[in-house]
Design a protein around this motif. Sequence first.
Motif, PDB file in Angstrom:
ATOM      1  N   PRO A  55     -13.826   3.438   7.186  1.00 50.21           N
ATOM      2  CA  PRO A  55     -12.554   3.310   7.923  1.00 50.21           C
ATOM      3  C   PRO A  55     -11.519   2.568   7.087  1.00 50.21           C
ATOM      4  CG  PRO A  55     -14.214   1.859   8.836  1.00 50.21           C
ATOM      5  CD  PRO A  55     -14.908   2.697   7.817  1.00 50.21           C
ATOM      6  N   GLY A  56     -10.281   2.964   7.227  1.00 47.66           N
ATOM      7  CA  GLY A  56      -9.213   2.349   6.452  1.00 47.66           C
ATOM      8  C   GLY A  56      -8.841   0.963   6.959  1.00 47.66           C
ATOM      9  N   GLN A  57      -8.084   0.256   6.144  1.00 49.04           N
ATOM     10  CA  GLN A  57      -7.607  -1.057   6.543  1.00 49.04           C
ATOM     11  C   GLN A  57      -6.539  -0.923   7.605  1.00 49.04           C
ATOM     12  OE1 GLN A  57      -8.631  -4.066   5.520  1.00 49.04           O
ATOM     13  NE2 GLN A  57     -10.235  -3.102   4.308  1.00 49.04           N
ATOM     14  N   PRO A  58      -6.479  -1.859   8.566  1.00 47.43           N
ATOM     15  CA  PRO A  58      -5.422  -1.768   9.565  1.00 47.43           C
ATOM     16  C   PRO A  58      -4.059  -2.043   8.928  1.00 47.43           C
ATOM     17  CG  PRO A  58      -6.700  -3.775   9.830  1.00 47.43           C
ATOM     18  CD  PRO A  58      -7.376  -2.960   8.799  1.00 47.43           C
ATOM     19  N   LYS A  59      -3.039  -1.396   9.456  1.00 44.41           N
ATOM     20  CA  LYS A  59      -1.685  -1.579   8.934  1.00 44.41           C
ATOM     21  C   LYS A  59      -0.954  -2.588   9.807  1.00 44.41           C
ATOM     22  CE  LYS A  59      -1.543   2.717   6.667  1.00 44.41           C
ATOM     23  NZ  LYS A  59      -1.281   4.035   6.487  1.00 44.41           N
ATOM     24  N   TRP A  60      -0.720  -3.750   9.245  1.00 43.21           N
ATOM     25  CA  TRP A  60      -0.049  -4.820   9.980  1.00 43.21           C
ATOM     26  C   TRP A  60       1.455  -4.637   9.907  1.00 43.21           C
ATOM     27  CZ3 TRP A  60      -3.625  -7.151  12.651  1.00 43.21           C
ATOM     28  CH2 TRP A  60      -4.911  -7.230  12.142  1.00 43.21           C
ATOM     29  N   ARG A  61       2.115  -4.959  10.965  1.00 42.58           N
ATOM     30  CA  ARG A  61       3.577  -4.852  10.982  1.00 42.58           C
ATOM     31  C   ARG A  61       4.192  -6.164  10.630  1.00 42.58           C
ATOM     32  NH1 ARG A  61       5.119  -1.237  16.189  1.00 42.58           N
ATOM     33  NH2 ARG A  61       3.301   0.061  16.125  1.00 42.58           N
TER      34      ARG A  61
END
Length: 61
Positions: A55-61
């Motif tokens: 699974p990919g890394q989460p994209k933080w805003r």
Amino acid sequence: MKTMNNRQVRIPGPREHDVAEHCRKFGIGPAEEKKLKKILGSRAPLHEIQANAPPGQPKWR
């Protein structure tokens, strides 16, 4: 009565994708790339690569 020609033109994309190129594109490390190549080979369908990739890394805003 007229006969209708209902054939649709379908231009298929490549069925097999390069596993190493996919790993480079999505930032998958060399250890995971090696594991994917061992499981799938050097070329595989995109859905198989995505199903077996980590699974990919989460994209933080």
